[in-house]
Write a protein that holds these residues in place. Structure first.
Motif, PDB file in Angstrom:
ATOM      1  N   GLY A 293       0.806  -1.212   0.000  1.00  0.00           N
ATOM      2  CA  GLY A 293       0.000   0.000   0.000  1.00  0.00           C
ATOM      3  C   GLY A 293       0.837   1.259   0.000  1.00  0.00           C
ATOM      4  O   GLY A 293       2.023   1.246   0.353  1.00  0.00           O
ATOM      5  N   LEU A 294       0.204   2.356  -0.407  1.00  0.00           N
ATOM      6  CA  LEU A 294       0.832   3.674  -0.411  1.00  0.00           C
ATOM      7  C   LEU A 294       0.414   4.401   0.860  1.00  0.00           C
ATOM      8  O   LEU A 294      -0.778   4.578   1.127  1.00  0.00           O
ATOM      9  CB  LEU A 294       0.392   4.460  -1.651  1.00  0.00           C
ATOM     10  N   ILE A 295       1.405   4.783   1.659  1.00  0.00           N
ATOM     11  CA  ILE A 295       1.133   5.471   2.925  1.00  0.00           C
ATOM     12  C   ILE A 295       0.944   6.961   2.668  1.00  0.00           C
ATOM     13  O   ILE A 295       1.754   7.601   1.985  1.00  0.00           O
ATOM     14  CB  ILE A 295       2.290   5.255   3.914  1.00  0.00           C
ATOM     15  N   LEU A 296      -0.126   7.519   3.211  1.00  0.00           N
ATOM     16  CA  LEU A 296      -0.402   8.946   3.071  1.00  0.00           C
ATOM     17  C   LEU A 296       0.142   9.695   4.288  1.00  0.00           C
ATOM     18  O   LEU A 296       0.012   9.233   5.412  1.00  0.00           O
ATOM     19  CB  LEU A 296      -1.909   9.180   2.958  1.00  0.00           C
ATOM     20  N   SER A 297       0.743  10.825   4.038  1.00  0.00           N
ATOM     21  CA  SER A 297       1.345  11.625   5.118  1.00  0.00           C
ATOM     22  C   SER A 297       0.269  12.488   5.773  1.00  0.00           C
ATOM     23  O   SER A 297       0.147  13.690   5.518  1.00  0.00           O
ATOM     24  CB  SER A 297       2.475  12.492   4.553  1.00  0.00           C
ATOM     25  N   THR A 298      -0.546  11.868   6.624  1.00  0.00           N
ATOM     26  CA  THR A 298      -1.620  12.588   7.307  1.00  0.00           C
ATOM     27  C   THR A 298      -1.222  13.035   8.702  1.00  0.00           C
ATOM     28  O   THR A 298      -1.933  13.793   9.342  1.00  0.00           O
ATOM     29  CB  THR A 298      -2.864  11.680   7.424  1.00  0.00           C
ATOM     30  N   GLY A 299      -0.086  12.511   9.190  1.00  0.00           N
ATOM     31  CA  GLY A 299       0.351  12.877  10.531  1.00  0.00           C
ATOM     32  C   GLY A 299      -0.186  11.975  11.610  1.00  0.00           C
ATOM     33  O   GLY A 299       0.181  12.107  12.774  1.00  0.00           O
ATOM     34  N   SER A 300      -1.090  11.030  11.254  1.00  0.00           N
ATOM     35  CA  SER A 300      -1.645  10.153  12.283  1.00  0.00           C
ATOM     36  C   SER A 300      -0.590   9.209  12.842  1.00  0.00           C
ATOM     37  O   SER A 300      -0.551   8.952  14.043  1.00  0.00           O
ATOM     38  CB  SER A 300      -2.827   9.350  11.712  1.00  0.00           C
ATOM     39  N   PHE A 301       0.260   8.671  11.947  1.00  0.00           N
ATOM     40  CA  PHE A 301       1.364   7.818  12.382  1.00  0.00           C
ATOM     41  C   PHE A 301       2.594   8.202  11.564  1.00  0.00           C
ATOM     42  O   PHE A 301       2.599   8.035  10.347  1.00  0.00           O
ATOM     43  CB  PHE A 301       1.030   6.331  12.176  1.00  0.00           C
ATOM     44  N   VAL A 302       3.608   8.687  12.220  1.00  0.00           N
ATOM     45  CA  VAL A 302       4.787   9.202  11.525  1.00  0.00           C
ATOM     46  C   VAL A 302       5.834   8.106  11.368  1.00  0.00           C
ATOM     47  O   VAL A 302       6.206   7.436  12.352  1.00  0.00           O
ATOM     48  CB  VAL A 302       5.386  10.398  12.297  1.00  0.00           C
ATOM     49  N   TYR A 303       6.296   7.921  10.130  1.00  0.00           N
ATOM     50  CA  TYR A 303       7.325   6.940   9.794  1.00  0.00           C
ATOM     51  C   TYR A 303       8.608   7.224  10.567  1.00  0.00           C
ATOM     52  O   TYR A 303       9.040   8.355  10.670  1.00  0.00           O
ATOM     53  CB  TYR A 303       7.568   6.995   8.288  1.00  0.00           C
ATOM     54  N   GLU A 304       9.216   6.174  11.113  1.00  0.00           N
ATOM     55  CA  GLU A 304      10.452   6.190  11.895  1.00  0.00           C
ATOM     56  C   GLU A 304      10.298   6.849  13.268  1.00  0.00           C
ATOM     57  O   GLU A 304      11.249   6.941  14.009  1.00  0.00           O
ATOM     58  CB  GLU A 304      11.606   6.834  11.115  1.00  0.00           C
ATOM     59  N   ARG A 305       9.085   7.306  13.583  1.00  0.00           N
ATOM     60  CA  ARG A 305       8.806   7.761  14.947  1.00  0.00           C
ATOM     61  C   ARG A 305       7.769   6.840  15.597  1.00  0.00           C
ATOM     62  O   ARG A 305       8.029   6.200  16.605  1.00  0.00           O
ATOM     63  CB  ARG A 305       8.295   9.213  14.953  1.00  0.00           C
ATOM     64  N   ASP A 306       6.593   6.774  14.987  1.00  0.00           N
ATOM     65  CA  ASP A 306       5.526   5.928  15.521  1.00  0.00           C
ATOM     66  C   ASP A 306       5.634   4.483  15.044  1.00  0.00           C
ATOM     67  O   ASP A 306       5.165   3.563  15.711  1.00  0.00           O
ATOM     68  CB  ASP A 306       4.162   6.485  15.122  1.00  0.00           C
ATOM     69  N   TRP A 307       6.208   4.266  13.877  1.00  0.00           N
ATOM     70  CA  TRP A 307       6.375   2.920  13.322  1.00  0.00           C
ATOM     71  C   TRP A 307       7.594   2.909  12.413  1.00  0.00           C
ATOM     72  O   TRP A 307       8.055   3.949  11.942  1.00  0.00           O
ATOM     73  CB  TRP A 307       5.123   2.489  12.543  1.00  0.00           C
ATOM     74  N   ASP A 308       8.121   1.707  12.168  1.00  0.00           N
ATOM     75  CA  ASP A 308       9.321   1.589  11.350  1.00  0.00           C
ATOM     76  C   ASP A 308       9.362   0.199  10.722  1.00  0.00           C
ATOM     77  O   ASP A 308       8.541  -0.676  11.025  1.00  0.00           O
ATOM     78  CB  ASP A 308      10.574   1.824  12.205  1.00  0.00           C
ATOM     79  N   LEU A 309      10.345  -0.008   9.867  1.00  0.00           N
ATOM     80  CA  LEU A 309      10.570  -1.311   9.265  1.00  0.00           C
ATOM     81  C   LEU A 309      10.706  -2.367  10.364  1.00  0.00           C
ATOM     82  O   LEU A 309      11.411  -2.172  11.349  1.00  0.00           O
ATOM     83  CB  LEU A 309      11.852  -1.281   8.428  1.00  0.00           C
ATOM     84  N   GLY A 310      10.032  -3.508  10.190  1.00  0.00           N
ATOM     85  CA  GLY A 310      10.133  -4.605  11.147  1.00  0.00           C
ATOM     86  C   GLY A 310       9.084  -4.606  12.233  1.00  0.00           C
ATOM     87  O   GLY A 310       8.908  -5.617  12.917  1.00  0.00           O
ATOM     88  N   ASP A 311       8.371  -3.488  12.415  1.00  0.00           N
ATOM     89  CA  ASP A 311       7.313  -3.453  13.426  1.00  0.00           C
ATOM     90  C   ASP A 311       6.089  -4.229  12.938  1.00  0.00           C
ATOM     91  O   ASP A 311       5.795  -4.268  11.740  1.00  0.00           O
ATOM     92  CB  ASP A 311       6.893  -2.012  13.725  1.00  0.00           C
ATOM     93  N   ARG A 312       5.370  -4.833  13.877  1.00  0.00           N
ATOM     94  CA  ARG A 312       4.095  -5.484  13.572  1.00  0.00           C
ATOM     95  C   ARG A 312       2.989  -4.457  13.787  1.00  0.00           C
ATOM     96  O   ARG A 312       2.885  -3.847  14.861  1.00  0.00           O
ATOM     97  CB  ARG A 312       3.865  -6.696  14.466  1.00  0.00           C
ATOM     98  N   VAL A 313       2.174  -4.242  12.747  1.00  0.00           N
ATOM     99  CA  VAL A 313       1.110  -3.241  12.790  1.00  0.00           C
ATOM    100  C   VAL A 313      -0.213  -3.899  12.405  1.00  0.00           C
ATOM    101  O   VAL A 313      -0.247  -5.062  11.998  1.00  0.00           O
ATOM    102  CB  VAL A 313       1.413  -2.057  11.841  1.00  0.00           C
ATOM    103  N   THR A 314      -1.295  -3.149  12.527  1.00  0.00           N
ATOM    104  CA  THR A 314      -2.622  -3.643  12.154  1.00  0.00           C
ATOM    105  C   THR A 314      -3.093  -2.955  10.892  1.00  0.00           C
ATOM    106  O   THR A 314      -3.053  -1.718  10.795  1.00  0.00           O
ATOM    107  CB  THR A 314      -3.633  -3.400  13.290  1.00  0.00           C
ATOM    108  N   LEU A 315      -3.533  -3.748   9.946  1.00  0.00           N
ATOM    109  CA  LEU A 315      -4.119  -3.246   8.706  1.00  0.00           C
ATOM    110  C   LEU A 315      -5.609  -3.560   8.725  1.00  0.00           C
ATOM    111  O   LEU A 315      -6.009  -4.689   9.039  1.00  0.00           O
ATOM    112  CB  LEU A 315      -3.463  -3.914   7.497  1.00  0.00           C
ATOM    113  N   GLN A 316      -6.440  -2.587   8.393  1.00  0.00           N
ATOM    114  CA  GLN A 316      -7.886  -2.797   8.348  1.00  0.00           C
ATOM    115  C   GLN A 316      -8.458  -2.256   7.049  1.00  0.00           C
ATOM    116  O   GLN A 316      -8.126  -1.149   6.626  1.00  0.00           O
ATOM    117  CB  GLN A 316      -8.574  -2.101   9.536  1.00  0.00           C
ATOM    118  N   ASN A 317      -9.294  -3.063   6.417  1.00  0.00           N
ATOM    119  CA  ASN A 317     -10.057  -2.633   5.253  1.00  0.00           C
ATOM    120  C   ASN A 317     -11.442  -3.255   5.390  1.00  0.00           C
ATOM    121  O   ASN A 317     -11.651  -4.418   5.058  1.00  0.00           O
ATOM    122  CB  ASN A 317      -9.390  -3.074   3.956  1.00  0.00           C
ATOM    123  N   LYS A 318     -12.382  -2.507   5.945  1.00  0.00           N
ATOM    124  CA  LYS A 318     -13.715  -3.036   6.232  1.00  0.00           C
ATOM    125  C   LYS A 318     -14.455  -3.420   4.964  1.00  0.00           C
ATOM    126  O   LYS A 318     -15.245  -4.365   4.951  1.00  0.00           O
ATOM    127  CB  LYS A 318     -14.509  -2.011   7.039  1.00  0.00           C
TER     128      LYS A 318
END
Length: 367
Positions: A293-318
Motif C-alpha cells: 500500500g501507499l502510505i499517506l502523510s496525514t500525521g496520524s502515524f509518523v514513519y520512523e517515529r511511531d512505526w518503522d521497518l520490522g514493526d508489527r502493525v494492524t491493517l484494516q479494510n472493512k
C-alpha cells in the motif's frame, strides 16, 4: 516528505561530496534481506562525478540508510539532457560476496541472533573462516555487533551456500530482521539484528498503529492470500538408500486439509537434525499472505517515529472484510517532485529467480 541530501563516501569513510538536487531517488529497506536504491541525476551537477563504482551513498545523514554503488548508466534524451543513473544494494549486499565456507558442514544451535551472527562473523568478520589461512576473506572495516541472544532457538547447518541466502532463510524462519549500518565514529560497517516491535491492536504495551481508510493514511492497496504452494506435512528423507533411508514426518494436518510433500534432507547427521531440517524446509512452502500500500502523510502515524521497518502493525479494510496483524517487511522511500512512501506487510511473494534458486538448493541437498 522532504527530499533528503545524499552523502558520498568511500570505504575509508572519506567524504567526497553531498548532493541534494537529484531528479529522483528510490531507497528500499527490507527486513529479511538487503534492500536497494536507484538515483537519477543530470550530468554536470556538483559532485555527480564522485558517484563511482563501490562508493557509498548515505541518505539523510542516517547511518542505517546507506548503499553501495554497483551500477552506473548514462543516458541522453531527445533534448540532449544527459542523466546518470546509479543503482545498488544497501550495505547488507556485502553478504552476497561470500559463501558459507566449511570443511564439513558448519553446524550451530542457538537463538536466531546467535546463529545469524555466527555465520556472518565466520565468513566476513573475525571468525574461523575469515582469519588465519582464510584472512583474505576478512573485510577489515566490517564488524558484527555483540550477540544479545535474541530470537527463537533454532539449529542450522550450511556448506558452500551464498551467505546472503542463508541469512535470509534463517531470518524468515525465525521471523527476525537484520541490517548493516555505518558507524561513522569508529569507521565500521556494523551488522546487527532487528527484532521489531509489536504495535498491533492485540497488545497494550505500545500505542497501536493502524493503517486503514478510516484513519485516511493509506491508499492504492493490493492484498494477496495464496495457498497455491502451501504444504503442511513433510516426509523428511535423511541419509541412506531405499528402505534403509531414515524418514521423519514433520508438520500436522488431516483429511482434506492435509497437504503432503517430500523433503530431501540427506545431509542431516541424525534423527533430531533431520526433524529440524524438515521443519525448516516445510516452512518454505507456507501460505503467502501479503499486502502492499501507499502510505499517506496525514500525521496520524509518523514513519520512523511511531512505526518503522520490522514493526508489527494492524491493517484494516472493512470493505474487503480484512483485518491483518502483520510485520512491515519492506519500506520504499520515493523522493521525486511528488514524494511518497510504499510499504509491504507479511510474506514476500516468490519471484521466478527465487524459485530457481530454491530448485538449485534442493538439487544441492540431494547431491
Amino acid at each position: 516528505m522532504a527530499a533528503p541530501s545524499v552523502r558520498i563516501l568511500d570505504t575509508n569513510f572519506y567524504l567526497h561530496g553531498e548532493i541534494d538536487n537529484y531528479e529522483s531517488l528510490q531507497f528500499t529497506r527490507r527486513f529479511y534481506r538487503a534492500g536497494e536504491f536507484e538515483m537519477h541525476i543530470q550530468i554536470g551537477k556538483q559532485h555527480t562525478d564522485q558517484l563511482l563504482q563501490d562508493r557509498i551513498i548515505m541518505v539523510g545523514n542516517k547511518p542505517h540508510k546507506a548503499g553501495i554503488i554497483r551500477y552506473r548508466q548514462v543516458s541522453e534524451d531527445d533534448n540532449g539532457i544527459e542523466t546518470l543513473i546509479i543503482k545498488g544494494p544497501t550495505l547488507g549486499g556485502i553478504l552476497d560476496q561470500r559463501v558459507t565456507m566449511a570443511v564439513s558442514y558448519d553446524r550451530i544451535r542457538g537463538p536466531a541472533e546467535t546463529v545469524l551472527k555466527h555465520y556472518v562473523n565466520n565468513n566476513l568478520g573475525n571468525g574461523t573462516y575469515a582469519t588465519g589461512i582464510y584472512s583474505a576473506r576478512q573485510v577489515p572495516f566490517f564488524m558484527v555487533a555483540p550477540d544479545l541472544g535474541r530470537g527463537k532457538e533454532t539449529p542450522w547447518q550450511t556448506r558452500f551456500e551464498q551467505l546472503d541466502a542463508v541469512n535470509q532463510e534463517i531470518a524468515e524462519f525465525c521471523d527476525i530482521g537484520w541490517q548493516v549500518a555505518l558507524d561513522i565514529l569508529n569507521k565500521k560497517w556494523v551488522y546487527d539484528v532487528l527484532p521489531g516491535r509489536d504495535l498491533t491492536t492485540s497488545q497494550n504495551i505500545h500505542p497501536p498503529v493502524i493503517f486503514s481508510h478510516e484513519f485516511d493514511n493509506i491508499q492504492s492497496q493490493d492484498y494477496v492470500d495464496s495457498w497455491l504452494q502451501y504444504k503442511n506435512i513433510g516426509y523428511a528423507g535423511g541419509a541412506g538408500e531405499d528402505e534403509d533411508r531414515l524418514i521423519q514426518i514433520v508438520g500436522s494436518g488431516s483429511g482434506f486439509d492435509r497437504r503432503e510433500t517430500f523433503l530431501d534432507c540427506s545431509s542431516a547427521a541424525d534423527a533430531l537434525e533431520l526433524t529440524s531440517m524438515g521443519e525448516q524446509a516445510l516452512s518454505e512452502q507456507k501460505r503467502i499472505q501479503t499486502f502492499n500500500g501507499l502510505i499517506l502523510s496525514t500525521g496520524s502515524f509518523v514513519y520512523e517515529r511511531d512505526w518503522d521497518l520490522g514493526d508489527r502493525v494492524t491493517l484494516q479494510n472493512k470493505k474487503w472484510g480484512l483485518t491483518m496483524n502483520s510485520r512491515v517487511t519492506e519500506v520504499k522511500e520515493i523522493y521525486e517532485p511528488a514524494s511518497k512512501l510504499e510499504i509491504a506487510l507479511g510474506d514476500e511473494i516468490p519471484t521466478i529467480t527465487q524459485f530457481v534458486k530454491q530448485l538449485r538448493s534442493n538439487v544441492k541437498r540431494s547431491d
